[in-house]
Write a protein that holds these residues in place. Structure first.
Motif, mmCIF file in Angstrom:
data_model
loop_
_atom_site.group_PDB
_atom_site.id
_atom_site.type_symbol
_atom_site.label_atom_id
_atom_site.label_comp_id
_atom_site.label_asym_id
_atom_site.label_seq_id
_atom_site.Cartn_x
_atom_site.Cartn_y
_atom_site.Cartn_z
ATOM 1 N N ALA A 1 0.830 -1.200 0.000
ATOM 2 C CA ALA A 1 0.000 0.000 0.000
ATOM 3 C C ALA A 1 0.866 1.252 0.000
ATOM 4 C CB ALA A 1 -0.921 0.018 1.217
ATOM 5 N N LEU A 2 0.292 2.332 -0.467
ATOM 6 C CA LEU A 2 0.847 3.658 -0.250
ATOM 7 C C LEU A 2 0.144 4.249 0.962
ATOM 8 C CD1 LEU A 2 0.930 5.047 -3.902
ATOM 9 C CD2 LEU A 2 2.806 3.990 -2.619
ATOM 10 N N THR A 3 0.894 4.953 1.793
ATOM 11 C CA THR A 3 0.301 5.608 2.951
ATOM 12 C C THR A 3 0.806 7.034 3.038
ATOM 13 O OG1 THR A 3 2.025 5.016 4.551
ATOM 14 C CG2 THR A 3 0.279 3.393 4.190
ATOM 15 N N GLY A 4 0.033 7.875 3.695
ATOM 16 C CA GLY A 4 0.450 9.258 3.867
ATOM 17 C C GLY A 4 -0.666 10.072 4.482
ATOM 18 N N GLY A 5 -0.449 11.364 4.489
ATOM 19 C CA GLY A 5 -1.452 12.292 4.975
ATOM 20 C C GLY A 5 -1.866 13.219 3.842
ATOM 21 N N ARG A 6 -1.832 14.520 4.096
ATOM 22 C CA ARG A 6 -2.080 15.469 3.018
ATOM 23 C C ARG A 6 -0.954 15.349 1.984
ATOM 24 N NH1 ARG A 6 -3.211 21.365 4.856
ATOM 25 N NH2 ARG A 6 -4.037 21.415 2.738
ATOM 26 N N PRO A 7 -1.167 15.851 0.759
ATOM 27 C CA PRO A 7 -0.135 15.709 -0.277
ATOM 28 C C PRO A 7 1.240 16.163 0.199
ATOM 29 C CG PRO A 7 -2.162 16.520 -1.257
ATOM 30 C CD PRO A 7 -2.396 16.476 0.230
ATOM 31 N N GLY A 8 2.220 15.258 0.067
ATOM 32 C CA GLY A 8 3.580 15.557 0.449
ATOM 33 C C GLY A 8 3.889 15.418 1.917
ATOM 34 N N ILE A 9 2.917 14.964 2.705
ATOM 35 C CA ILE A 9 3.079 14.870 4.157
ATOM 36 C C ILE A 9 2.821 13.430 4.594
ATOM 37 C CG2 ILE A 9 2.218 15.699 6.381
ATOM 38 C CD1 ILE A 9 1.358 18.272 4.961
ATOM 39 N N PRO A 10 3.632 12.884 5.508
ATOM 40 C CA PRO A 10 3.367 11.529 6.001
ATOM 41 C C PRO A 10 2.057 11.461 6.781
ATOM 42 C CG PRO A 10 5.600 12.248 6.557
ATOM 43 C CD PRO A 10 4.857 13.451 6.069
ATOM 44 N N ALA A 11 1.620 10.247 7.047
ATOM 45 C CA ALA A 11 0.449 10.041 7.903
ATOM 46 C C ALA A 11 0.646 10.780 9.219
ATOM 47 C CB ALA A 11 0.254 8.553 8.164
ATOM 48 N N SER A 12 -0.435 11.398 9.711
ATOM 49 C CA SER A 12 -0.328 12.197 10.919
ATOM 50 C C SER A 12 -1.698 12.321 11.556
ATOM 51 C CB SER A 12 0.202 13.603 10.589
ATOM 52 O OG SER A 12 -0.778 14.343 9.882
ATOM 53 N N THR A 13 -1.743 13.032 12.676
ATOM 54 C CA THR A 13 -3.025 13.296 13.329
ATOM 55 C C THR A 13 -3.962 14.064 12.398
ATOM 56 O OG1 THR A 13 -2.006 13.276 15.515
ATOM 57 C CG2 THR A 13 -4.099 14.435 15.313
ATOM 58 N N GLU A 14 -3.402 14.910 11.557
ATOM 59 C CA GLU A 14 -4.220 15.702 10.635
ATOM 60 C C GLU A 14 -5.003 14.811 9.677
ATOM 61 O OE1 GLU A 14 -3.280 19.969 8.750
ATOM 62 O OE2 GLU A 14 -2.051 18.354 7.920
ATOM 63 N N LEU A 15 -4.328 13.825 9.074
ATOM 64 C CA LEU A 15 -4.984 12.910 8.146
ATOM 65 C C LEU A 15 -4.088 11.704 7.931
ATOM 66 C CD1 LEU A 15 -7.460 12.500 6.240
ATOM 67 C CD2 LEU A 15 -6.050 13.454 4.408
ATOM 68 N N THR A 16 -4.698 10.525 7.904
ATOM 69 C CA THR A 16 -4.020 9.274 7.582
ATOM 70 C C THR A 16 -4.790 8.595 6.456
ATOM 71 O OG1 THR A 16 -3.238 8.996 9.852
ATOM 72 C CG2 THR A 16 -3.282 7.028 8.464
ATOM 73 N N VAL A 17 -4.069 8.214 5.395
ATOM 74 C CA VAL A 17 -4.664 7.561 4.231
ATOM 75 C C VAL A 17 -3.803 6.360 3.867
ATOM 76 C CG1 VAL A 17 -5.506 7.846 1.861
ATOM 77 C CG2 VAL A 17 -5.401 9.826 3.381
ATOM 78 N N ALA A 18 -4.449 5.249 3.508
ATOM 79 C CA ALA A 18 -3.743 4.059 3.035
ATOM 80 C C ALA A 18 -4.567 3.417 1.935
ATOM 81 C CB ALA A 18 -3.513 3.064 4.166
ATOM 82 N N ALA A 19 -3.908 3.058 0.841
ATOM 83 C CA ALA A 19 -4.612 2.422 -0.283
ATOM 84 C C ALA A 19 -3.586 1.860 -1.248
ATOM 85 C CB ALA A 19 -5.517 3.415 -1.004
ATOM 86 N N ALA A 20 -4.048 0.973 -2.122
ATOM 87 C CA ALA A 20 -3.186 0.445 -3.168
ATOM 88 C C ALA A 20 -2.798 1.559 -4.138
ATOM 89 C CB ALA A 20 -3.916 -0.662 -3.931
ATOM 90 N N PRO A 21 -1.600 1.473 -4.738
ATOM 91 C CA PRO A 21 -1.249 2.421 -5.801
ATOM 92 C C PRO A 21 -2.329 2.417 -6.884
ATOM 93 C CG PRO A 21 0.641 1.057 -5.213
ATOM 94 C CD PRO A 21 -0.549 0.469 -4.499
ATOM 95 N N GLY A 22 -2.652 3.593 -7.363
ATOM 96 C CA GLY A 22 -3.714 3.731 -8.342
ATOM 97 C C GLY A 22 -5.029 4.156 -7.728
#
Length: 266
Positions: free
Chosen positions: A228-249
């Motif tokens: 999976a790809l994971t992160g938060g807002r564009p250019g930012i790692p997962a954080s309290t602000e937002l956490t997102v995880a999903a397959a590429p695409g």
């Protein structure tokens, strides 16, 4: 040295997660009640959260006394080894309080600020997920991979909600816009399990605002090691602000939509 230390840390995390899971599963009082609240009257702590964290921190102190610890129920020490344990003694406390099965013990281990091992033990599922950085993700010893990205409108997406009224209003607004665009939404009640469900293909994606490091640290590594790809807002790692995880695409359009919908603010 790096590989052997990571393997040692994983073995310890697996063992203590198993012990804590056994305590929580077998020692849950029939009259379990709320011991304290946190962000709001419905954001609860039980006596078993506290007991689980004590079991874990005592175990770490015996085996790795120089390591730092960050726990949801107050454990916080810097340590001197460059290793820190990030602990959620019960992820999904409300589920646990009500006797629902979707709760887990989540343990991540960082070295010099980078997560190198993660374990999520879900005793009522009879499942344990784990990952070591660069070595793949596993469910009960069998390697797992994310499900390939479907068309956006066919995606099954997990999420969660905060316990403060103002945040929930914002999350409901985002959900109102997102739900008609995807296959369906699931709300399981444990961020750690949701991230592991992305890892093993039971969800196509997951997002949530308001998580703390102990909620996502182990699951984030497991999801990434499963592809999976994971992160938060564009250019930012997962954080309290937002956490997102999903397959590429799927990750990229989902994160872009969440950004447009303001999922990162209340």
């Amino acid at each position: 040295m790096t590989d052997s230390l990571n393997a040692e840390l994983l073995d310890l995390a697996l063992e203590v997660a198993r012990r804590a899971g056994d305590l929580l599963r077998d020692g849950r009082p029939a009259d379990l009640g709320v011991a304290a609240t946190k962000s709001s009257p419905i954001d609860v702590v039980t006596e078993m959260d506290v007991a689980s964290e004590k079991l874990i921190t005592d175990f770490i102190a015996r085996h790795r006394p120089q390591d730092g610890v960050l726990g949801e129920e107050g454990a916080n020490s810097e340590g001197s080894s460059g290793v820190r344990w990030v602990i959620d003694p019960i992820d999904g406390t409300v589920n646990y309080l009500y006797g629902l099965p979707s709760w887990a013990v989540s343990i991540a281990v960082e070295r010099d600020g980078e997560t190198v091992a993660g374990v999520v033990a879900a005793p009522m599922r009879g499942e344990t997920y784990h990952a070591v950085l660069g070595q793949g993700a596993y469910l009960d010893g069998e390697r797992v991979q994310v499900r390939p990205a479907p068309p956006f409108e066919q995606a099954l997406i997990g999420t969660g909600f905060g316990y403060v009224r103002e945040r929930r209003i914002g999350q409901a607004r985002v959900l109102h816009e997102l739900l008609p665009q995807v296959r369906d939404i699931r709300r399981g009640g444990s961020a750690a399990i949701d991230l592991c469900d992305v890892a093993c293909g039971r969800l196509n994606a997951y997002y949530e605002r308001g998580l703390n490091p102990w909620d996502y640290a182990a699951g984030d590594l497991i999801a990434r090691e499963a592809g999976a790809l994971t992160g938060g807002r564009p250019g930012i790692p997962a954080s309290t602000e937002l956490t997102v995880a999903a397959a590429p695409g799927l990750f990229e359009p989902l994160r872009a939509l969440l950004e447009d919908l303001g999922a990162w603010h209340d």
